[in-house]
Design a protein around this motif. Structure first.
Motif, PDB file in Angstrom:
ATOM      1  N   PHE A  99       0.869  -1.178   0.000  1.00  0.00           N
ATOM      2  CA  PHE A  99       0.000   0.000   0.000  1.00  0.00           C
ATOM      3  C   PHE A  99       0.904   1.225   0.000  1.00  0.00           C
ATOM      4  CE2 PHE A  99      -2.519   2.979   2.862  1.00  0.00           C
ATOM      5  CZ  PHE A  99      -3.226   3.526   1.802  1.00  0.00           C
ATOM      6  N   SER A 100       0.781   2.055  -1.022  1.00  0.00           N
ATOM      7  CA  SER A 100       1.699   3.183  -1.179  1.00  0.00           C
ATOM      8  C   SER A 100       1.528   4.248  -0.113  1.00  0.00           C
ATOM      9  CB  SER A 100       1.509   3.835  -2.549  1.00  0.00           C
ATOM     10  OG  SER A 100       0.298   4.593  -2.602  1.00  0.00           O
ATOM     11  N   GLY A 101       0.330   4.305   0.523  1.00  0.00           N
ATOM     12  CA  GLY A 101       0.012   5.466   1.323  1.00  0.00           C
ATOM     13  C   GLY A 101      -0.137   6.680   0.432  1.00  0.00           C
ATOM     14  N   ASP A 102      -0.272   7.841   1.015  1.00  0.00           N
ATOM     15  CA  ASP A 102      -0.326   9.081   0.244  1.00  0.00           C
ATOM     16  C   ASP A 102       1.103   9.459  -0.137  1.00  0.00           C
ATOM     17  OD1 ASP A 102      -3.001   9.058   0.740  1.00  0.00           O
ATOM     18  OD2 ASP A 102      -3.093  11.054   1.644  1.00  0.00           O
ATOM     19  N   ILE A 114      -9.491   0.407 -10.674  1.00  0.00           N
ATOM     20  CA  ILE A 114      -9.921   1.283  -9.592  1.00  0.00           C
ATOM     21  C   ILE A 114     -10.343   0.423  -8.396  1.00  0.00           C
ATOM     22  CG2 ILE A 114     -11.490   3.119  -8.884  1.00  0.00           C
ATOM     23  CD1 ILE A 114      -9.485   3.873 -11.107  1.00  0.00           C
ATOM     24  N   LEU A 115      -9.785   0.718  -7.237  1.00  0.00           N
ATOM     25  CA  LEU A 115     -10.104  -0.032  -6.031  1.00  0.00           C
ATOM     26  C   LEU A 115     -11.521   0.295  -5.568  1.00  0.00           C
ATOM     27  CD1 LEU A 115      -8.766  -1.994  -3.986  1.00  0.00           C
ATOM     28  CD2 LEU A 115      -8.183   0.028  -2.615  1.00  0.00           C
ATOM     29  N   LYS A 116     -12.216  -0.710  -5.062  1.00  0.00           N
ATOM     30  CA  LYS A 116     -13.582  -0.541  -4.578  1.00  0.00           C
ATOM     31  C   LYS A 116     -13.671  -0.972  -3.116  1.00  0.00           C
ATOM     32  CE  LYS A 116     -15.184   0.589  -8.681  1.00  0.00           C
ATOM     33  NZ  LYS A 116     -15.612   1.971  -8.961  1.00  0.00           N
ATOM     34  N   ASN A 117     -14.611  -0.354  -2.396  1.00  0.00           N
ATOM     35  CA  ASN A 117     -14.882  -0.783  -1.030  1.00  0.00           C
ATOM     36  C   ASN A 117     -15.230  -2.259  -0.997  1.00  0.00           C
ATOM     37  OD1 ASN A 117     -14.580   1.836   0.008  1.00  0.00           O
ATOM     38  ND2 ASN A 117     -16.742   2.316  -0.295  1.00  0.00           N
ATOM     39  N   ASP A 118     -14.828  -2.911   0.083  1.00  0.00           N
ATOM     40  CA  ASP A 118     -15.165  -4.307   0.367  1.00  0.00           C
ATOM     41  C   ASP A 118     -14.407  -5.309  -0.498  1.00  0.00           C
ATOM     42  OD1 ASP A 118     -17.076  -3.520   2.344  1.00  0.00           O
ATOM     43  OD2 ASP A 118     -18.479  -3.069   0.720  1.00  0.00           O
ATOM     44  N   LEU A 134       5.382 -10.193  -5.022  1.00  0.00           N
ATOM     45  CA  LEU A 134       4.470  -9.073  -4.838  1.00  0.00           C
ATOM     46  C   LEU A 134       3.215  -9.328  -5.670  1.00  0.00           C
ATOM     47  CD1 LEU A 134       3.763  -6.321  -3.700  1.00  0.00           C
ATOM     48  CD2 LEU A 134       4.973  -5.269  -5.640  1.00  0.00           C
ATOM     49  N   ARG A 135       2.121  -9.599  -4.998  1.00  0.00           N
ATOM     50  CA  ARG A 135       0.880  -9.959  -5.686  1.00  0.00           C
ATOM     51  C   ARG A 135       0.005  -8.751  -5.982  1.00  0.00           C
ATOM     52  NH1 ARG A 135      -0.085 -15.379  -4.314  1.00  0.00           N
ATOM     53  NH2 ARG A 135       1.930 -16.458  -4.373  1.00  0.00           N
ATOM     54  N   VAL A 136      -0.005  -7.777  -5.053  1.00  0.00           N
ATOM     55  CA  VAL A 136      -0.943  -6.653  -5.157  1.00  0.00           C
ATOM     56  C   VAL A 136      -0.216  -5.360  -4.815  1.00  0.00           C
ATOM     57  CG1 VAL A 136      -3.077  -5.630  -4.282  1.00  0.00           C
ATOM     58  CG2 VAL A 136      -2.904  -8.126  -4.535  1.00  0.00           C
ATOM     59  N   LEU A 137      -0.455  -4.324  -5.626  1.00  0.00           N
ATOM     60  CA  LEU A 137       0.018  -2.974  -5.343  1.00  0.00           C
ATOM     61  C   LEU A 137      -1.195  -2.051  -5.318  1.00  0.00           C
ATOM     62  CD1 LEU A 137       2.099  -0.684  -5.026  1.00  0.00           C
ATOM     63  CD2 LEU A 137       2.300  -0.653  -7.535  1.00  0.00           C
ATOM     64  N   ILE A 138      -1.429  -1.427  -4.175  1.00  0.00           N
ATOM     65  CA  ILE A 138      -2.469  -0.409  -4.043  1.00  0.00           C
ATOM     66  C   ILE A 138      -1.773   0.940  -4.002  1.00  0.00           C
ATOM     67  CG2 ILE A 138      -4.332   0.487  -2.606  1.00  0.00           C
ATOM     68  CD1 ILE A 138      -4.733  -2.342  -1.519  1.00  0.00           C
ATOM     69  N   VAL A 139      -2.066   1.781  -4.980  1.00  0.00           N
ATOM     70  CA  VAL A 139      -1.341   3.048  -5.114  1.00  0.00           C
ATOM     71  C   VAL A 139      -2.332   4.184  -5.308  1.00  0.00           C
ATOM     72  CG1 VAL A 139      -0.971   2.697  -7.595  1.00  0.00           C
ATOM     73  CG2 VAL A 139       0.535   4.240  -6.340  1.00  0.00           C
ATOM     74  N   GLU A 140      -2.045   5.299  -4.693  1.00  0.00           N
ATOM     75  CA  GLU A 140      -2.962   6.433  -4.760  1.00  0.00           C
ATOM     76  C   GLU A 140      -2.869   7.181  -6.081  1.00  0.00           C
ATOM     77  OE1 GLU A 140      -1.895  10.181  -4.911  1.00  0.00           O
ATOM     78  OE2 GLU A 140      -1.430  10.346  -2.770  1.00  0.00           O
ATOM     79  N   ASP A 166      -0.866  -7.198  -9.424  1.00  0.00           N
ATOM     80  CA  ASP A 166      -2.142  -6.593  -9.787  1.00  0.00           C
ATOM     81  C   ASP A 166      -2.162  -5.206  -9.162  1.00  0.00           C
ATOM     82  OD1 ASP A 166      -2.989  -8.919 -11.078  1.00  0.00           O
ATOM     83  OD2 ASP A 166      -3.908  -9.719  -9.258  1.00  0.00           O
ATOM     84  N   VAL A 167      -2.523  -4.186  -9.955  1.00  0.00           N
ATOM     85  CA  VAL A 167      -2.443  -2.794  -9.502  1.00  0.00           C
ATOM     86  C   VAL A 167      -3.853  -2.241  -9.306  1.00  0.00           C
ATOM     87  CG1 VAL A 167      -1.633  -0.470 -10.038  1.00  0.00           C
ATOM     88  CG2 VAL A 167      -0.255  -2.462 -10.700  1.00  0.00           C
ATOM     89  N   PHE A 168      -4.069  -1.654  -8.141  1.00  0.00           N
ATOM     90  CA  PHE A 168      -5.360  -1.054  -7.818  1.00  0.00           C
ATOM     91  C   PHE A 168      -5.136   0.391  -7.380  1.00  0.00           C
ATOM     92  CE2 PHE A 168      -6.028  -5.542  -7.493  1.00  0.00           C
ATOM     93  CZ  PHE A 168      -7.329  -5.730  -7.970  1.00  0.00           C
ATOM     94  N   ILE A 169      -6.001   1.273  -7.853  1.00  0.00           N
ATOM     95  CA  ILE A 169      -5.841   2.711  -7.631  1.00  0.00           C
ATOM     96  C   ILE A 169      -6.816   3.172  -6.558  1.00  0.00           C
ATOM     97  CG2 ILE A 169      -5.775   4.981  -8.713  1.00  0.00           C
ATOM     98  CD1 ILE A 169      -3.728   2.859  -9.758  1.00  0.00           C
TER      99      ILE A 169
END
Length: 256
Positions: free
Chosen positions: A158-161, A247-251, A178-184, A218-221
């Motif tokens: 998780f990149s954080g801000d 685009i990342l979604k709730n839940d 590294l399976r998942v990257l969540i980036v702002e 997998d990249v999620f924004i």
């Protein structure tokens, strides 16, 4: 290990638009924005650790309410992990007896309801086979990202801000499995100058980050500002590089 998205917006608006918080299994939170408010009281009582990326309100807003709610139910303190600068800010400006009581001194300092633990960039904590490591980030206030590694060796970052941060990119590229990257990506391209000033990303800066990656997660924004979310989404969809950001979604739940 499961990572569940409780909130991933850059703003608020009803049940569907809530700010950043990720739950790791049933006992860890990464950030504590309004997304944490979807948890009921028993779920909140089960949280033993909160890792903060930085001290901005959209990432810490529900921490004071959580500790006030669960303190009398628990037999051990809730531990808040963050960089030393972040802990200094929240102790000085939130848990200061003016904005909110200092729960690290309630009922007394020998038996607190909450305790603080400094976690510097590059340092890791193992919790029940899961390893959380602080990564570099570059934001308007001191900030970190986090690598979350499961007992089986798979990781989520998780990149954080952050704006473009070469040390963070290097750290991401060094992670095996590294399976998942969540980036702002908080702003559209038309607000590129504002993104630079606020030390966030816009799509063209995101594309530069993705082009530097040699790993294949997998990249999620996350962290889209609600008023510009449609515009940001359209711009991200034009990316023609190797990775395909979503685009990342709730839940959303990630199993690692």
């Amino acid at each position: 290990m499961e990572v569940r998205v409780l909130g991933c917006s850059g703003g608020i608006g009803g049940l569907d638009v809530r700010t950043t918080s990720l739950a790791i299994d049933d006992d860890i939170l990464i950030d504590c924005g309004t997304g944490a408010g979807v948890l009921d009281v028993p779920a909140l009582v089960a949280i033993d650790h909160v890792f903060l990326t930085h001290a901005h309100l959209d990432h810490i807003a529900y921490l004071p309410f959580i500790i006030d709610t669960v303190g009398d139910y628990r037999d051990r303190p809730l531990t808040v992990h963050a960089a030393p600068e972040t802990l200094r800010i929240i102790r000085s400006h939130i848990f200061n007896w003016l904005i909110w009581p200092d729960f690290s001194a309630i009922p007394d300092r020998a038996h607190p309801l909450m305790r603080f633990n400094e976690l510097r960039v590059g340092e890791s904590i193992d919790i029940g086979g899961r390893r959380i490591t602080a990564l570099p980030a570059l934001h308007a206030v001191p900030a970190v990202g986090y690598q979350i590694r499961s007992e089986r060796g798979a990781s989520l970052v998780f990149s954080g801000d952050t704006t473009l941060c070469e040390p963070q990119i290097a750290a991401i590229n060094a992670i095996d499995e590294l399976r998942v990257l969540i980036v702002e990506t908080a702003f559209p391209n038309m607000q590129h100058d504002l993104a630079l000033a606020a030390r966030h990303l816009c799509p063209q800066m995101l594309f530069s980050l993705l082009d530097r990656l040699i790993v294949s997660p997998d990249v999620f924004i996350t962290h889209l500002k609600p008023a510009q979310a449609a515009e940001i989404t359209e711009e991200i969809a034009t990316y023609a590089g190797r990775l395909r950001p979503q685009i990342l979604k709730n839940d959303k739940v990630f199993r690692l």
